[in-house]
Design a protein around this motif. Structure first.
Motif, PDB file in Angstrom:
ATOM      1  N   MET A   1      -5.744 -17.173   8.740  1.00 13.51           N
ATOM      2  CA  MET A   1      -5.113 -15.950   8.452  1.00 13.51           C
ATOM      3  C   MET A   1      -4.462 -15.906   7.119  1.00 13.51           C
ATOM      4  N   PRO A   2      -5.186 -14.762   6.383  1.00 15.21           N
ATOM      5  CA  PRO A   2      -4.732 -14.873   4.984  1.00 15.21           C
ATOM      6  C   PRO A   2      -3.357 -14.177   4.881  1.00 15.21           C
ATOM      7  N   ASP A   3      -2.626 -14.524   3.673  1.00 22.05           N
ATOM      8  CA  ASP A   3      -1.235 -14.022   3.550  1.00 22.05           C
ATOM      9  C   ASP A   3      -1.589 -12.685   2.672  1.00 22.05           C
ATOM     10  N   ASN A   4      -0.920 -11.581   3.086  1.00 22.78           N
ATOM     11  CA  ASN A   4      -1.149 -10.437   2.597  1.00 22.78           C
ATOM     12  C   ASN A   4       0.181  -9.871   1.709  1.00 22.78           C
ATOM     13  N   ALA A   5       1.089 -10.774   1.488  1.00 21.47           N
ATOM     14  CA  ALA A   5       2.182 -10.553   0.582  1.00 21.47           C
ATOM     15  C   ALA A   5       2.013  -9.683  -0.665  1.00 21.47           C
ATOM     16  N   VAL A   6       1.059 -10.287  -1.447  1.00 17.99           N
ATOM     17  CA  VAL A   6       0.564  -9.733  -2.760  1.00 17.99           C
ATOM     18  C   VAL A   6       0.224  -8.235  -2.560  1.00 17.99           C
ATOM     19  N   ALA A   7      -0.429  -7.917  -1.534  1.00 17.27           N
ATOM     20  CA  ALA A   7      -1.100  -6.487  -1.336  1.00 17.27           C
ATOM     21  C   ALA A   7       0.022  -5.798  -0.783  1.00 17.27           C
ATOM     22  N   GLU A   8       0.850  -6.161   0.079  1.00 15.11           N
ATOM     23  CA  GLU A   8       1.964  -5.389   0.554  1.00 15.11           C
ATOM     24  C   GLU A   8       3.004  -5.084  -0.569  1.00 15.11           C
ATOM     25  N   SER A   9       3.172  -6.156  -1.466  1.00 17.46           N
ATOM     26  CA  SER A   9       4.248  -5.924  -2.449  1.00 17.46           C
ATOM     27  C   SER A   9       3.822  -4.810  -3.372  1.00 17.46           C
ATOM     28  N   PHE A  10       2.534  -4.842  -3.856  1.00 12.49           N
ATOM     29  CA  PHE A  10       1.853  -3.933  -4.642  1.00 12.49           C
ATOM     30  C   PHE A  10       1.987  -2.537  -3.989  1.00 12.49           C
ATOM     31  N   MET A  11       1.352  -2.409  -2.834  1.00 15.40           N
ATOM     32  CA  MET A  11       1.640  -1.124  -2.208  1.00 15.40           C
ATOM     33  C   MET A  11       2.802  -0.450  -1.955  1.00 15.40           C
ATOM     34  N   GLY A  12       3.843  -1.255  -1.761  1.00 15.30           N
ATOM     35  CA  GLY A  12       5.213  -0.634  -1.579  1.00 15.30           C
ATOM     36  C   GLY A  12       5.710  -0.188  -3.078  1.00 15.30           C
ATOM     37  N   LEU A  13       5.390  -0.957  -3.907  1.00 16.11           N
ATOM     38  CA  LEU A  13       5.888  -0.552  -5.340  1.00 16.11           C
ATOM     39  C   LEU A  13       4.901   0.723  -5.945  1.00 16.11           C
ATOM     40  N   PHE A  14       3.549   0.793  -5.296  1.00 17.63           N
ATOM     41  CA  PHE A  14       2.686   1.992  -5.708  1.00 17.63           C
ATOM     42  C   PHE A  14       3.512   3.238  -4.878  1.00 17.63           C
ATOM     43  N   LYS A  15       3.769   2.989  -3.701  1.00 13.68           N
ATOM     44  CA  LYS A  15       4.348   4.272  -2.916  1.00 13.68           C
ATOM     45  C   LYS A  15       5.841   4.424  -3.698  1.00 13.68           C
ATOM     46  N   ASN A  16       6.619   3.738  -3.733  1.00 13.90           N
ATOM     47  CA  ASN A  16       7.779   4.038  -4.395  1.00 13.90           C
ATOM     48  C   ASN A  16       7.740   4.591  -5.654  1.00 13.90           C
ATOM     49  N   GLU A  17       6.822   4.071  -6.890  1.00 12.46           N
ATOM     50  CA  GLU A  17       6.656   4.632  -8.110  1.00 12.46           C
ATOM     51  C   GLU A  17       6.048   5.989  -8.175  1.00 12.46           C
ATOM     52  N   THR A  18       5.208   6.284  -7.110  1.00 13.79           N
ATOM     53  CA  THR A  18       4.377   7.509  -7.264  1.00 13.79           C
ATOM     54  C   THR A  18       5.398   8.858  -6.643  1.00 13.79           C
ATOM     55  N   ILE A  19       6.298   8.384  -5.976  1.00 19.55           N
ATOM     56  CA  ILE A  19       7.109   9.567  -5.544  1.00 19.55           C
ATOM     57  C   ILE A  19       8.530   9.542  -6.041  1.00 19.55           C
ATOM     58  N   ALA A  20       8.842   8.462  -6.953  1.00 21.97           N
ATOM     59  CA  ALA A  20      10.251   8.396  -7.601  1.00 21.97           C
ATOM     60  C   ALA A  20      10.169   9.722  -8.820  1.00 21.97           C
ATOM     61  N   ALA A  21      11.585   9.937  -9.092  1.00 20.33           N
ATOM     62  CA  ALA A  21      11.717  10.813 -10.187  1.00 20.33           C
ATOM     63  C   ALA A  21      11.303  10.175 -11.587  1.00 20.33           C
ATOM     64  N   GLY A  22      10.373  10.897 -12.377  1.00 17.78           N
ATOM     65  CA  GLY A  22      10.003  10.362 -13.617  1.00 17.78           C
ATOM     66  C   GLY A  22       8.684   9.787 -13.512  1.00 17.78           C
ATOM     67  N   SER A  23       8.314   9.547 -12.410  1.00 21.70           N
ATOM     68  CA  SER A  23       7.147   8.636 -12.078  1.00 21.70           C
ATOM     69  C   SER A  23       5.605   9.312 -12.840  1.00 21.70           C
ATOM     70  N   ASN A  42      -4.362   7.834 -12.095  1.00 18.09           N
ATOM     71  CA  ASN A  42      -2.852   7.741 -13.013  1.00 18.09           C
ATOM     72  C   ASN A  42      -2.269   6.725 -12.867  1.00 18.09           C
ATOM     73  N   TYR A  43      -1.851   6.192 -11.707  1.00 16.37           N
ATOM     74  CA  TYR A  43      -0.976   5.165 -11.567  1.00 16.37           C
ATOM     75  C   TYR A  43      -1.742   3.838 -12.083  1.00 16.37           C
ATOM     76  N   VAL A  44      -2.915   3.451 -11.634  1.00 16.10           N
ATOM     77  CA  VAL A  44      -3.530   2.267 -12.089  1.00 16.10           C
ATOM     78  C   VAL A  44      -3.672   2.314 -13.692  1.00 16.10           C
ATOM     79  N   ASP A  45      -3.889   3.422 -14.311  1.00 15.97           N
ATOM     80  CA  ASP A  45      -3.828   3.577 -15.570  1.00 15.97           C
ATOM     81  C   ASP A  45      -2.753   3.103 -16.200  1.00 15.97           C
ATOM     82  N   TRP A  46      -1.452   3.751 -15.660  1.00 16.94           N
ATOM     83  CA  TRP A  46      -0.476   3.402 -16.176  1.00 16.94           C
ATOM     84  C   TRP A  46       0.082   1.910 -16.069  1.00 16.94           C
ATOM     85  N   TYR A  47      -0.130   1.356 -14.663  1.00 21.69           N
ATOM     86  CA  TYR A  47       0.216  -0.021 -14.570  1.00 21.69           C
ATOM     87  C   TYR A  47      -0.617  -0.936 -15.399  1.00 21.69           C
TER      88      TYR A  47
END
Length: 86
Positions: A1-23, A42-47
């Motif tokens: 079973m593959p480890d999804n930690a990297v994908a989960e970390s990125f998705m958490g970062l994406f969710k937090n940064e796209t709704i945060a003030a000044g994002s 827009n997020y992928v371009d910024w990242y």
């Protein structure tokens, strides 16, 4: 079973940064698929191009790449730069 930690970390970062003030995201709720596509692009371009990266001396990947190209352009080193062909 593959480890999804990297994908989960990125998705958490994406969710937090796209709704945060000044994002880099637009203001207002996401109502359509087009809204989600636009905010994602827009997020992928910024990242990938504009965020400051600690391994690049706190410059963006785009600035680091431009500086690298500028450093490597110009005349070839040594006699090749000044010699004339017969």
């Amino acid at each position: 079973m593959p480890d999804n930690a990297v994908a989960e970390s990125f998705m958490g970062l994406f969710k937090n940064e796209t709704i945060a003030a000044g994002s880099p995201s637009p203001t207002g709720p996401l109502r359509t698929i087009a809204d989600v596509e636009a905010i994602t692009m827009n997020y992928v371009d910024w990242y990938n191009n504009h965020r400051l990266h600690s391994l690049l001396d706190h410059t963006s990947p785009e600035e680091f790449e431009q500086a690298s190209y500028a450093q490597h352009t110009g005349s070839p080193p040594g006699d090749a730069a000044t010699s004339k062909t017969a």
